[in-house]
Design a protein around this motif. Structure first.
Motif, PDB file in Angstrom:
ATOM      1  N   CYS A   4       0.848  -1.197   0.000  1.00 50.53           N
ATOM      2  CA  CYS A   4       0.000   0.000   0.000  1.00 50.53           C
ATOM      3  C   CYS A   4       0.884   1.248   0.000  1.00 50.53           C
ATOM      4  O   CYS A   4       1.803   1.371   0.806  1.00 50.53           O
ATOM      5  CB  CYS A   4      -0.907   0.007   1.234  1.00 50.53           C
ATOM      6  SG  CYS A   4      -1.854   1.540   1.386  1.00 50.53           S
ATOM      7  N   CYS A   7      -0.288   3.262   3.593  1.00 50.86           N
ATOM      8  CA  CYS A   7       0.046   2.811   4.950  1.00 50.86           C
ATOM      9  C   CYS A   7       1.172   1.776   4.986  1.00 50.86           C
ATOM     10  O   CYS A   7       1.639   1.406   6.062  1.00 50.86           O
ATOM     11  CB  CYS A   7      -1.194   2.258   5.646  1.00 50.86           C
ATOM     12  SG  CYS A   7      -1.697   0.635   5.035  1.00 50.86           S
ATOM     13  N   CYS A  18      -5.997  -1.408  -0.818  1.00 49.38           N
ATOM     14  CA  CYS A  18      -5.708  -1.718   0.583  1.00 49.38           C
ATOM     15  C   CYS A  18      -6.964  -1.539   1.435  1.00 49.38           C
ATOM     16  O   CYS A  18      -7.867  -0.785   1.080  1.00 49.38           O
ATOM     17  CB  CYS A  18      -4.604  -0.789   1.074  1.00 49.38           C
ATOM     18  SG  CYS A  18      -4.123  -1.073   2.781  1.00 49.38           S
ATOM     19  N   CYS A  20      -7.156   0.146   3.914  1.00 48.50           N
ATOM     20  CA  CYS A  20      -7.187   1.563   4.328  1.00 48.50           C
ATOM     21  C   CYS A  20      -7.705   2.473   3.214  1.00 48.50           C
ATOM     22  O   CYS A  20      -7.845   3.673   3.415  1.00 48.50           O
ATOM     23  CB  CYS A  20      -5.801   2.016   4.785  1.00 48.50           C
ATOM     24  SG  CYS A  20      -4.697   2.516   3.445  1.00 48.50           S
TER      25      CYS A  20
END
Ligand SMILES: [Zn+2]
Length: 348
Positions: A4, A7, A18, A20
């Motif tokens: 990612c 992050c 991801c 996130c």
């Protein structure tokens, strides 16, 4: 391994984004020289198998040719048109589709969903058909009738959406029947498009500039990644990356009020990989140029006079070249790469 860019979390296998919400990049390691890693027994995309994150037993049944380059000297500048529109489905998207299909096969995925303004859809439909993979394609209702008919011929399940390109995107994302494989996010797509840089390097060596039609950035980022590999393996020079955008849809430079109608393939105001593209622009000492419909129409005419029949989105790169040439941006003898991304026959 997928990583990612927001992050740093890593994943294996097929994944679009991801947890996130950040975009993923494929990170691979290889040792040796570019020449040493080439699979010279092949005169098609399989030459670059050592650079691709796929297993040979899952290679797609269809393969990709090496696309030709046509050189022209224009006012002292050496222009190299790479004829990406001669790919099997008529656009560079086949490169990304090729690697994606191999990953889908490896993961045993048999049903997929994609949203596209046209070219990515045709590419996926063609490859999916040959593998017996069911493809749901979300397209804007105003997509040309020719493209719609082709998609049906290729047995894709077409879902037409009333509204903007972003609305089409949202509808496809929330559809639950197939695995969503949008090329805006799909990190494997860029692994495919990076092969363009390897081909260019084998064909004409280093280039000084690359002018690339840029919406979601799949070709722009792929080329940059390929050039970075060549720098690491061969000490090759990374060209200045020029992102070419349609007026009114600029995501990397100041947005104009006027809106281009012709640059439909790159009319993507909020590309998920924007930060990544800005980084590539900065690192390569590149620039963003936007062009309007008048310049695009003129570029189409000039390209036709050179025997190059491309769709309007592809002509944006040549329109930008003409603009920069007039500004005195290029020194005499400079090598400029212009990938011609999509066939003009599809927009008939
Ligand atoms: Zn993340």
């Amino acid at each position: 391994m997928l990583k990612c860019l927001r992050c740093g979390r890593t994943y294996e296998g097929f994944k679009i984004m991801c947890e996130c919400g950040g975009v993923l990049e494929y990170i691979g390691e290889r040792e040796g020289s570019f020449k040493g890693l080439l699979r010279e027994e092949f005169l098609d995309v399989r030459r670059y198998l050592s650079f691709l994150p796929l297993k040979e037993e899952f290679l797609p049944k269809l393969t990709l040719p090496i696309t030709p380059i046509l050189g022209r000297k224009i006012e002292g500048v050496n222009v190299f048109f790479k004829l990406e529109y001669l790919m099997p489905s008529g656009s560079f998207k086949d490169r990304g589709t090729y690697v994606t299909l191999a990953k889908l096969k490896e993961e045993g995925i048999r049903e997929v969903t994609l949203d596209s303004s046209g070219n990515a859809a045709l590419s996926l439909a063609l490859f999916a058909k040959s593998e017996g993979i069911h493809a749901h394609i979300f397209i804007p209702k105003h997509t040309s009738e020719g493209k719609k008919r082709l998609l049906k011929l290729l047995e894709a399940e077409v879902h037409e959406v009333e509204g903007s390109r972003m609305e089409v995107h949202e509808r496809a994302r929330s559809f639950r029947e197939g695995i969503y494989i949008s090329h805006w996010y799909n990190p494997y797509f860029i692994e495919g498009t990076k092969t363009t840089a390897y081909e260019v390097y084998e064909q004409i060596g280093n280039v000084d500039y690359a002018l690339v039609p840029t919406g979601s950035g799949t070709l722009f980022l792929g080329l940059y990644k390929g050039f970075k590999d060549l720098e690491a393996l061969e000490g090759a020079r990374i060209p200045r990356m020029i992102a070419v955008q349609g007026r009114g849809y600029e995501s990397l430079c100041k947005r104009s009020k006027e809106k281009s109608r012709l640059a439909e393939g790159i009319a993507i105001p909020e590309p998920p990989r924007r930060e990544q593209m800005l980084k590539a622009l900065k690192e390569s000492n590149g620039a963003c140029v936007s062009v309007g419909d008048e310049e695009i129409a003129e570029a189409i005419k000039e390209l036709i006079s050179m025997g190059l029949l491309v769709e309007p989105t592809s002509a944006t790169a040549y329109a930008a070249f003409k603009f920069l040439l007039e500004e005195g941006y290029f020194e005499k003898g400079t090598k400029v790469l212009i990938p011609l991304t999509g066939s003009g026959l599809k927009s008939v």
